[in-house]
Scaffold this motif. Structure first.
Motif, PDB file in Angstrom:
ATOM      1  N   ASN A  75      13.402 -59.212   0.321  1.00  0.00           N
ATOM      2  CA  ASN A  75      13.536 -60.158  -0.282  1.00  0.00           C
ATOM      3  C   ASN A  75      12.740 -60.604  -0.276  1.00  0.00           C
ATOM      4  O   ASN A  75      11.630 -61.347  -0.407  1.00  0.00           O
ATOM      5  N   SER A  76      12.935 -59.871  -1.811  1.00  0.00           N
ATOM      6  CA  SER A  76      11.513 -60.160  -3.118  1.00  0.00           C
ATOM      7  C   SER A  76      10.920 -61.057  -3.590  1.00  0.00           C
ATOM      8  O   SER A  76       9.403 -61.110  -3.635  1.00  0.00           O
ATOM      9  N   SER A  86       6.133 -66.917   0.369  1.00  0.00           N
ATOM     10  CA  SER A  86       6.818 -68.082   0.634  1.00  0.00           C
ATOM     11  C   SER A  86       6.881 -68.402   2.553  1.00  0.00           C
ATOM     12  O   SER A  86       6.419 -68.744   2.973  1.00  0.00           O
ATOM     13  N   GLU A  87       7.247 -66.484   2.928  1.00  0.00           N
ATOM     14  CA  GLU A  87       6.683 -66.250   4.138  1.00  0.00           C
ATOM     15  C   GLU A  87       5.625 -66.356   4.583  1.00  0.00           C
ATOM     16  O   GLU A  87       5.253 -66.496   5.851  1.00  0.00           O
ATOM     17  N   PRO A  95       2.625 -70.792  11.165  1.00  0.00           N
ATOM     18  CA  PRO A  95       1.900 -72.148  11.787  1.00  0.00           C
ATOM     19  C   PRO A  95       0.608 -71.972  10.980  1.00  0.00           C
ATOM     20  O   PRO A  95       0.198 -73.119  11.163  1.00  0.00           O
ATOM     21  N   GLU A  96      -0.197 -70.609  11.001  1.00  0.00           N
ATOM     22  CA  GLU A  96      -1.467 -70.511  10.600  1.00  0.00           C
ATOM     23  C   GLU A  96      -1.979 -72.451   9.455  1.00  0.00           C
ATOM     24  O   GLU A  96      -3.715 -72.553   9.140  1.00  0.00           O
ATOM     25  N   ASN A 133       7.486 -65.999  -7.017  1.00  0.00           N
ATOM     26  CA  ASN A 133       6.983 -65.539  -5.371  1.00  0.00           C
ATOM     27  C   ASN A 133       6.341 -67.135  -5.114  1.00  0.00           C
ATOM     28  O   ASN A 133       6.814 -67.549  -4.403  1.00  0.00           O
ATOM     29  N   ALA A 134       5.495 -67.422  -6.110  1.00  0.00           N
ATOM     30  CA  ALA A 134       4.294 -68.567  -6.192  1.00  0.00           C
ATOM     31  C   ALA A 134       5.593 -70.518  -5.754  1.00  0.00           C
ATOM     32  O   ALA A 134       4.820 -70.524  -5.041  1.00  0.00           O
ATOM     33  N   LEU A 135       6.052 -69.785  -7.072  1.00  0.00           N
ATOM     34  CA  LEU A 135       7.498 -70.943  -7.122  1.00  0.00           C
ATOM     35  C   LEU A 135       8.002 -71.411  -6.471  1.00  0.00           C
ATOM     36  O   LEU A 135       8.328 -71.758  -5.744  1.00  0.00           O
TER      37      LEU A 135
END
Length: 255
Positions: free
Chosen positions: A106-107, A112-113, A118-119, A140-142
Motif C-alpha cells: 500500500n505504498s 496516511s496510516e 489515534p495518538e 504519501n503526504a498528499l
C-alpha cells in the motif's frame, strides 16, 4: 484534525518558512499543532529542534511501519515549548524513503496510516513540510492530507511548475484521496516594487481566483534571521513577517 501539506516541487519558494511560521501562528491562536519534516535537508528540524531531543525521525517511523516493526508514535513526537507546538524531525535517511515505500503493498498510503493513528488525534492541525520533488514521498503526504497549501514565488519559472504539481494533486485525488483539495496558493518572496512581480501576482489571481490567499508574503530579512536564531518570526517581537503569517493563519482556518 486537519492535515495540511505545504508542497511545491520547486525549491526556494518558502515551504519551510511557511510551515514553521504558519504552525507557530496557529499555535498562538490556541490550536494544537504538530509539524512533520518530510525533507531530508532537515531545515524545519533545525529551526524548531530542541537540544537533547534525540534522533528518532519520520524516516524511522516509515521504516518501522513498512517493515511491520512495532512502535509507539508518542516516542517520535517532540515538543517545542517556545513555539507551543510539537514536531516530528527529519533525518538524512529520508533520501531512501521512496525506495522503502515502494516495497509496501500500500505504498501510497503509508504516511496516511501513520498519521491517522489515534495518538495523532490530539492535534487540531498537522502540517507537513514536503520535499521539493513530486516523488512517492510527496504522494504519501498528499494521500494523508485533507488539503494542500502551495507556496509560489511570483516569477514565471516558478509559476510554470504549478501545472505539474496540480497534475500530481489530481492524480492523487483520483487514485487514493478523493477528498484532497487545495486550501490555497500562497504568494511568497514577493518584491512588490518590481513591475513584473505585480503583474505576476495579478496573473495568478486572474488564473486561480479565490484560491490565492489575500495575504502575500514579501521577501523579508526576518525569515533568515528567525531561522538562524532557531525560532519562528511569529515569536520575534515586532516582526512584520510574523504578523503576516498570523493573518495567513486566519485565512487557512476560515477555509
Amino acid at each position: 484534525m486537519k492535515i495540511l501539506s505545504i508542497a511545491n516541487q520547486k525549491g526556494g519558494v518558502g515551504k519551510t518558512t511557511s510551515t514553521v511560521n504558519l504552525g507557530a501562528a496557529l499555535a498562538s491562536m490556541g490550536q494544537r499543532v504538530c509539524l512533520v519534516d518530510l525533507d531530508s535537508q532537515r531545515n524545519l528540524s533545525r529551526t524548531v529542534q530542541v537540544e537533547g531531543h534525540g534522533n528518532r525521525s519520520i524516516a524511522d517511523l516509515i521504516y518501522n511501519h513498512v517493515s511491520g516493526i512495532g512502535y509507539d508514535p508518542c516516542q517520535y513526537l517532540l515538543h517545542n515549548e517556545k513555539e507551543k507546538l510539537d514536531y516530528i524531525q527529519a533525518s538524512t535517511m529520508l533520501a531512501t524513503a521512496p525506495s522503502i515505500l515502494a516495497t509496501s503493498d500500500n505504498s501510497n498510503m503509508v504516511l496516511s496510516e501513520i498519521l491517522h493513528a489515534p495518538e495523532f488525534g490530539q492535534y487540531d492541525y498537522i502540517l507537513i513540510d514536503c520535499r521539493p520533488a513530486l516523488d512517492l514521498l510527496t504522494v504519501n503526504a498528499l494521500a494523508a492530507s485533507d488539503a494542500v497549501i502551495v507556496p509560489v514565488e511570483p516569477e514565471s519559472y516558478a509559476v510554470d511548475g504549478l501545472a505539474d504539481l496540480f497534475s500530481t494533486i489530481e492524480r492523487t485525488q483520483k487514485m487514493v484521496n478523493p477528498e484532497l483539495r487545495v486550501n490555497g496558493i500562497l504568494i511568497t518572496r514577493a518584491d512588490s516594487r518590481r513591475t513584473l512581480t505585480r503583474q505576476m501576482i495579478d496573473d495568478l489571481r486572474e488564473a486561480f481566483g479565490a484560491q490565492v490567499y489575500k495575504t502575500v508574503i514579501p521577501y523579508l530579512a526576518d525569515a533568515a534571521k528567525a531561522a538562524n536564531d532557531q525560532h519562528s518570526a511569529v515569536n520575534m517581537k515586532g516582526s512584520r513577517l510574523g504578523g503576516l503569517y498570523l493573518e495567513l493563519a486566519k485565512e487557512v482556518v476560515a477555509r
